[in-house]
Design a protein around this motif. Structure first.
Motif: not given
Length: 255
Positions: A161-170, A188-196
């Protein structure tokens, strides 16, 4: 009874033969336009692949068109499948053996993956009234500003039910995500705190209670500070075997 059986077998054989001939005929018809274009030869080829090329980039590809017919040919129309492209010709009348360069201009805009554009050239031989059609194509491999993993999410039976999308600059030093929303209220979507430092995660939660299949096409919409692709759209696919076809659709409008 034996005669009836023989007749049935004979009719069945005829039916199968007709199907086979129909399939072969369809295949021949499909290939016929390509094999009949002996009038015009396109070099280096009717379908070209280019790239990788950056987003929001204007570029062009040249096609050299030769008249291989024994009579003059006149190009009467040029059509492309995308408003992001256009074609230019220095002339439209070709004598036998003469050639012209067709320049195909296109804009990659905010596309991702491959930009596929198809074109159609309508022309007439001097000895014919009816126009003929020559199809050409262009596929540009896009080099995006940022990488997205995965580029679509699957929800429903057997999926979390809960999944993630990762966005990385190129091609940019840092990517900022301003907002992440979903177009249907079942997500529902939320931006998670940046770990990397080189990756930003977005969490998407599927609220399956009350969901109905014809609620609409769901997608995650992400707003970024990228100049080449400021908005990212991620499809959210849903597969539920026991969901009602309409459910309480009138009580659950789209957001």
């Amino acid at each position: 009874m034996e005669v009836v059986k023989v007749m049935k077998d004979w009719l069945r054989t005829l039916a199968i033969g007709a199907c086979v001939l129909g399939s072969v005929g369809s295949m021949c018809f499909f290939w016929l336009p390509d094999r009949c274009h002996l009038d015009l030869e396109v070099l280096p080829g009717r379908f070209q692949k280019v790239g990788p090329i950056r987003q929001a980039t204007k570029s062009s590809v040249d096609y050299t068109i030769y008249n291989r017919a024994s009579v003059p040919v006149r190009i009467v129309d040029l059509v492309t499948s995308c408003v992001c492209s256009g074609v230019k010709l220095s002339k439209r009348e070709l004598a036998p053996g003469e050639f012209v360069t067709l320049t195909w201009n296109y804009d990659t805009r905010a596309e991702r993956g491959s930009l596929v554009i198809r074109g159609m050239i309508a022309y007439k031989r001097e000895d014919e009234e009816q126009s003929r059609v020559l199809r050409i194509g262009l596929e540009a491999q896009i080099d995006p500003d940022y990488a997205v993993e995965p580029e679509r999410l699957q929800f429903g039976d057997g999926w979390p039910l809960v999944q993630r999308v990762s966005v990385s600059p190129r091609h940019i030093s840092e990517l900022r995500i301003d907002e992440a929303t979903c177009n249907l209220r079942f997500f529902k979507a939320r931006v998670l705190p940046k770990d990397l430092p080189d990756r930003q995660d977005i969490e998407v939660t599927f609220q399956r209670d009350g969901y109905y299949p014809d609620a609409g096409f769901a997608r995650l919409v992400v707003s970024t500070d990228s100049e080449r692709q400021p908005t990212l759209s991620v499809p959210l696919d849903v597969t539920l075997e026991n969901a009602s076809s309409r459910g309480n659709s009138q009580k659950q409008p789209l957001e």
